[in-house]
Motif scaffolding. Sequence first.
Motif, PDB file in Angstrom:
ATOM      1  N   TYR A 164      47.619  49.951  46.952  1.00  0.00           N
ATOM      2  CA  TYR A 164      47.144  48.826  46.153  1.00  0.00           C
ATOM      3  C   TYR A 164      45.679  48.587  46.484  1.00  0.00           C
TER       4      TYR A 164
ATOM      5  N   GLY B  79      47.412  51.069  37.475  1.00  0.00           N
ATOM      6  CA  GLY B  79      48.305  50.258  36.659  1.00  0.00           C
ATOM      7  C   GLY B  79      48.431  48.834  37.167  1.00  0.00           C
ATOM      8  N   TYR B  80      49.152  48.049  36.405  1.00  0.00           N
ATOM      9  CA  TYR B  80      49.404  46.651  36.755  1.00  0.00           C
ATOM     10  C   TYR B  80      50.279  46.597  38.005  1.00  0.00           C
TER      11      TYR B  80
ATOM     12  N   MET C 275      43.337  40.306  36.646  1.00  0.00           N
ATOM     13  CA  MET C 275      44.267  41.397  36.374  1.00  0.00           C
ATOM     14  C   MET C 275      45.359  40.897  35.427  1.00  0.00           C
ATOM     15  N   VAL C 276      45.360  41.380  34.195  1.00  0.00           N
ATOM     16  CA  VAL C 276      46.394  41.016  33.230  1.00  0.00           C
ATOM     17  C   VAL C 276      47.276  42.232  32.993  1.00  0.00           C
ATOM     18  N   GLU C 277      48.349  42.059  32.259  1.00  0.00           N
ATOM     19  CA  GLU C 277      49.325  43.134  32.120  1.00  0.00           C
ATOM     20  C   GLU C 277      48.781  44.368  31.404  1.00  0.00           C
ATOM     21  N   ASN C 278      47.785  44.190  30.550  1.00  0.00           N
ATOM     22  CA  ASN C 278      47.268  45.342  29.808  1.00  0.00           C
ATOM     23  C   ASN C 278      45.922  45.842  30.306  1.00  0.00           C
TER      24      ASN C 278
ATOM     25  N   ALA D   9      48.580  40.795  41.406  1.00  0.00           N
ATOM     26  CA  ALA D   9      47.492  40.543  40.462  1.00  0.00           C
ATOM     27  C   ALA D   9      46.761  39.258  40.819  1.00  0.00           C
TER      28      ALA D   9
ATOM     29  N   LEU E  96      42.105  45.101  32.986  1.00  0.00           N
ATOM     30  CA  LEU E  96      41.207  44.210  33.723  1.00  0.00           C
ATOM     31  C   LEU E  96      40.396  43.400  32.723  1.00  0.00           C
TER      32      LEU E  96
ATOM     33  N   VAL F  50      45.272  46.011  41.999  1.00  0.00           N
ATOM     34  CA  VAL F  50      45.888  46.912  41.028  1.00  0.00           C
ATOM     35  C   VAL F  50      46.644  47.989  41.800  1.00  0.00           C
TER      36      VAL F  50
ATOM     37  N   SER G  65      41.327  48.609  29.608  1.00  0.00           N
ATOM     38  CA  SER G  65      42.766  48.817  29.705  1.00  0.00           C
ATOM     39  C   SER G  65      43.082  49.701  30.912  1.00  0.00           C
ATOM     40  N   TYR G  66      44.329  49.611  31.393  1.00  0.00           N
ATOM     41  CA  TYR G  66      44.731  50.457  32.521  1.00  0.00           C
ATOM     42  C   TYR G  66      44.704  51.932  32.127  1.00  0.00           C
TER      43      TYR G  66
END
Length: 248
Positions: free
Chosen positions: A176, A132-133, A230-233, A139, A235, A144, A117-118
């Motif tokens: 980034y 973070g996302y 890279m997903v919203e919640n 992504a 890696l 990130v 998780s982030y």
Amino acid sequence: MRALKILLVLVVLFGGLFVAADRAAVHFAETEAASKIKSSQGLSSEPSVSVKGFPFLTQVLGGSLDEIEISMGGITATAEGREVEVTEVRAELRDVTVNSTFSSAVAGSAEGSALISYADLSKSAPKGATVGYAGPERAAKGQVKVSGPLGDLVEGAGIDVPDAFKGLLSDDFTTYSTVSMENGDTVRLRADELPDLPVPGFQGRLKDVVDYDLKIDGMPSTVELDKITMVENGLRFSGTGKDVSLTG
């Protein structure tokens, strides 16, 4: 008619006994497999093992299991002594061949996945930085967002700043970083471009701080991860393997 009724009762009775015996055998096999996988893969806790397919006993007699699902805990990642948890570690193993003594098992193919998780990723980041996302567009490029108060980041890195420049470090810092994986167990974060800094000569030193590696410890050989999304919640890692041994 009476004989037919008796026959039907016997069929149901023996069918129920077979199902019960089959499920008991599955439970025993799952428990034994979890113990062996923990030992052979050096895990800190026993994984959860689920044998798919019915009936199980006929699969065993044929020496091949259709599918086994494994979920694991106790996997960690470290960066310069900072430890974070790797969650949702799973493996799906198919066409699993067992030997005659059931002392070894090899999967013809395997798919694995895991997540950091982030929030946990930020625990491994340099002091003062938050990971973070970065949004769907970045992504898709494997990036990130790394941000935080510039003063905190510089202080956390132990960089000496002349008093005349300390007042210039009140702004937030944002960059980034591109994420990649090396050798199947090391996550690398590399800043593509740093913003202009108000303190001369700090660009290179700050990049050395922002760029860091995250080593995944204890990942069993049954999960060979080589792709990062890279997903919203966080890696999400995934990968495949062939001829994967469950017991060594």
